[in-house]
Design a protein around this motif. Structure first.
Motif, PDB file in Angstrom:
ATOM      1  N   UNK A  99       0.832  -1.205   0.000  1.00 17.96           N
ATOM      2  CA  UNK A  99       0.000   0.000   0.000  1.00 17.96           C
ATOM      3  C   UNK A  99       0.864   1.251   0.000  1.00 17.96           C
ATOM      4  N   UNK A 100       1.941   1.241   0.799  1.00 19.20           N
ATOM      5  CA  UNK A 100       2.814   2.422   0.877  1.00 19.20           C
ATOM      6  C   UNK A 100       3.418   2.725  -0.496  1.00 19.20           C
ATOM      7  N   UNK A 101       3.835   1.682  -1.207  1.00 16.90           N
ATOM      8  CA  UNK A 101       4.437   1.913  -2.528  1.00 16.90           C
ATOM      9  C   UNK A 101       3.405   2.476  -3.500  1.00 16.90           C
ATOM     10  N   UNK A 102       2.173   1.942  -3.444  1.00 15.15           N
ATOM     11  CA  UNK A 102       1.126   2.438  -4.335  1.00 15.15           C
ATOM     12  C   UNK A 102       0.814   3.906  -4.040  1.00 15.15           C
ATOM     13  N   UNK A 103       0.711   4.251  -2.743  1.00 14.62           N
ATOM     14  CA  UNK A 103       0.421   5.636  -2.369  1.00 14.62           C
ATOM     15  C   UNK A 103       1.554   6.563  -2.831  1.00 14.62           C
TER      16      UNK A 103
ATOM     17  N   UNK B 176       7.189  -6.882  -4.886  1.00 19.38           N
ATOM     18  CA  UNK B 176       6.013  -6.205  -5.436  1.00 19.38           C
ATOM     19  C   UNK B 176       6.377  -5.126  -6.449  1.00 19.38           C
ATOM     20  N   UNK B 177       7.635  -4.632  -6.393  1.00 19.83           N
ATOM     21  CA  UNK B 177       8.012  -3.438  -7.155  1.00 19.83           C
ATOM     22  C   UNK B 177       7.703  -3.572  -8.651  1.00 19.83           C
ATOM     23  N   UNK B 178       8.187  -4.644  -9.292  1.00 18.61           N
ATOM     24  CA  UNK B 178       8.016  -4.767 -10.746  1.00 18.61           C
ATOM     25  C   UNK B 178       6.547  -4.713 -11.148  1.00 18.61           C
ATOM     26  N   UNK B 179       5.737  -5.487 -10.404  1.00 19.06           N
ATOM     27  CA  UNK B 179       4.315  -5.580 -10.709  1.00 19.06           C
ATOM     28  C   UNK B 179       3.638  -4.209 -10.555  1.00 19.06           C
ATOM     29  N   UNK B 180       3.939  -3.529  -9.417  1.00 21.58           N
ATOM     30  CA  UNK B 180       3.321  -2.225  -9.149  1.00 21.58           C
ATOM     31  C   UNK B 180       3.750  -1.179 -10.180  1.00 21.58           C
ATOM     32  N   UNK B 181       5.053  -1.156 -10.496  1.00 17.18           N
ATOM     33  CA  UNK B 181       5.548  -0.158 -11.443  1.00 17.18           C
ATOM     34  C   UNK B 181       4.936  -0.378 -12.822  1.00 17.18           C
ATOM     35  N   UNK B 182       4.794  -1.654 -13.223  1.00 15.48           N
ATOM     36  CA  UNK B 182       4.213  -1.949 -14.534  1.00 15.48           C
ATOM     37  C   UNK B 182       2.743  -1.542 -14.557  1.00 15.48           C
ATOM     38  N   UNK B 190      14.736   6.727 -12.017  1.00 13.66           N
ATOM     39  CA  UNK B 190      15.105   7.505 -10.822  1.00 13.66           C
ATOM     40  C   UNK B 190      14.041   7.357  -9.738  1.00 13.66           C
ATOM     41  N   UNK B 191      12.773   7.536 -10.137  1.00 14.82           N
ATOM     42  CA  UNK B 191      11.681   7.453  -9.152  1.00 14.82           C
ATOM     43  C   UNK B 191      11.443   6.029  -8.710  1.00 14.82           C
ATOM     44  N   UNK B 192      11.619   5.081  -9.627  1.00 14.93           N
ATOM     45  CA  UNK B 192      11.495   3.672  -9.229  1.00 14.93           C
ATOM     46  C   UNK B 192      12.460   3.370  -8.088  1.00 14.93           C
ATOM     47  N   UNK B 206      19.219  -3.153  -3.302  1.00 13.25           N
ATOM     48  CA  UNK B 206      19.902  -4.205  -4.050  1.00 13.25           C
ATOM     49  C   UNK B 206      19.117  -4.525  -5.321  1.00 13.25           C
ATOM     50  N   UNK B 207      17.798  -4.568  -5.183  1.00 15.25           N
ATOM     51  CA  UNK B 207      16.920  -4.836  -6.324  1.00 15.25           C
ATOM     52  C   UNK B 207      17.029  -3.699  -7.356  1.00 15.25           C
ATOM     53  N   UNK B 208      17.099  -2.456  -6.858  1.00 15.17           N
ATOM     54  CA  UNK B 208      17.173  -1.305  -7.756  1.00 15.17           C
ATOM     55  C   UNK B 208      18.460  -1.327  -8.588  1.00 15.17           C
ATOM     56  N   UNK B 209      19.559  -1.790  -7.982  1.00  9.32           N
ATOM     57  CA  UNK B 209      20.828  -1.851  -8.718  1.00  9.32           C
ATOM     58  C   UNK B 209      20.742  -2.843  -9.874  1.00  9.32           C
TER      59      UNK B 209
END
Lengths: 122, 242
Positions: A99-103, B176-182, B190-192, B206-209
């Motif tokens: 949720x924090x990432x989405x917000x 969750x990052x890849x799924x949310x960003x997509x 930069x924002x990712x 580590x994931x961002x690198x």
């Protein structure tokens, strides 16, 4: 010699940070104050220290998890009342992190749009 | 001031003096965890800590070592953890130059983001009626572990739980990052990176690198600034949920 100056600097700033935290009863961990003092030094008067600290700082940071495994073992010795709630803690962490990432993505959109609008207005 | 310094120095020396052979158990467990993690080509779900912790528990338990003795005997690593915290100044000092052009949105995002991450976790935990002791122990979950441990001690939480919570937060954020960003169409690296650093600290970084060096640099910045800012507001935020 490569490691000595870096180690001495880290020990010194950790000592200074902890001393400041205790002396002024600051609500921050002493090591964090040490970090801030060292950061200030690296950005102003002591730019050259970066190269001295790197050989010590890099392996320490690379193996951070080795340094905090020991306290995690305490999780196996919690009271049953706390232990029974651990699955809920995991759920809280999963949902709140997503949720924090989405917000934050939404907030970012709003900020970036505001910047673009001001730029086109001027 | 001078007497405080002497006291602190004595305390740090005591950490070394308390160190016992049990530190070998920690090292063995970590080496095994790291070896398995590398053999599995760095799959995130096999984080060295997730493998090492149960192994170490088994050894401590089977050798009938009292847990207090084990914890105190790792004093050397406790001191090294403090030094590692101070050492985080180096990556930060190397990344601040990225701030020059866009410091305003970055600071705004970190300033609000760290609060949002903590509020969401605490509100959900309070809603589920978790023990107050657990709320104190997860408040610092988005901060990098070395800082989070110090903060949690001051908030009156349990160090074992925050160490575990920080790890899980990092893993969940990175997964969750890849799924949310997509899904949200966020493609600026930069924002990712910055959001990964704010929400998922070291593991997110580590994931961002893996995405790009620039993504990693912004994650480092996000993690560092969150680590500096969170301990300042948490002592005021936490009591609202207790």
């Amino acid at each position: 010699m490569k490691y000595l100056i870096g180690t001495a600097l880290l020990l010194l700033f950790n000592l200074l940070g902890n001393t400041a935290a205790q002396h002024w009863q600051l609500p921050l961990p002493g090591a964090l104050i040490g970090l801030l003092l060292l950061l200030t030094a690296l950005l102003t008067v002591a730019r050259g220290w970066k190269r001295r600290i790197a050989p010590v700082a890099e392996p320490l940071i690379a193996h951070l998890s080795l340094l905090f495994i020991a306290p995690t073992i305490g999780a196996f010795y919690l009271t049953p009342a706390l232990q029974s709630q651990l699955p809920m803690v995991v759920a809280v962490l999963f949902i709140s992190t997503g949720a924090a990432m989405a917000v934050l993505i939404a907030l970012l959109r709003w900020i970036v749009r505001g910047v673009a609008r001001r730029r086109s207005a001027s | 001031m001078w007497s405080t310094l002497q006291q602190v120095a004595a305390g740090q020396w005591q950490l070394l003096a308390d160190t016992r052979a049990v530190v070998l158990i920690t090292l063995l467990g970590y080496i095994a965890g790291l070896a398995i993690y590398r053999r599995a080509r760095g799959s995130m779900l096999l984080h060295p800590l997730l493998i090492a912790a149960p192994l170490i528990y088994l050894m401590v338990d089977q050798l009938a070592i009292p847990i207090d003795h084990y914890l105190r005997g790792n004093g050397l690593l406790t001191l090294a953890l403090q030094l590692a915290t101070v050492a985080l100044a180096l990556p930060l000092a190397l990344q601040v130059r990225h701030l020059a052009a866009i410091w305003r949105p970055v600071l705004l995002l970190v300033g609000a983001g760290a609060v949002i991450a903590a509020v969401l976790a605490l509100a959900l935990a309070a809603l589920l009626a978790l023990e107050p002791q657990l709320l104190r122990s997860i408040a610092a979950k988005s901060i990098t572990t070395p800082i989070a441990i110090g903060v949690t001690e001051q908030l009156g939480g349990i160090v074992a739980i925050i160490a575990l919570s920080v790890l899980l937060t990092g893993l969940f954020g990175a997964l969750l990052a890849d799924w949310l960003y997509a899904r949200c169409g966020l493609d600026d690296d930069r924002w990712q990176g910055l959001i990964l650093g704010i929400c998922a600290h070291g593991i997110g970084t580590a994931k961002a690198f893996e995405t790009s060096p620039r993504c990693g640099a912004f994650a480092t910045l996000g993690m560092g600034l969150t680590g500096i800012w969170s301990p300042l507001f948490l002592p005021w935020l936490l009591p609202l949920f207790l």
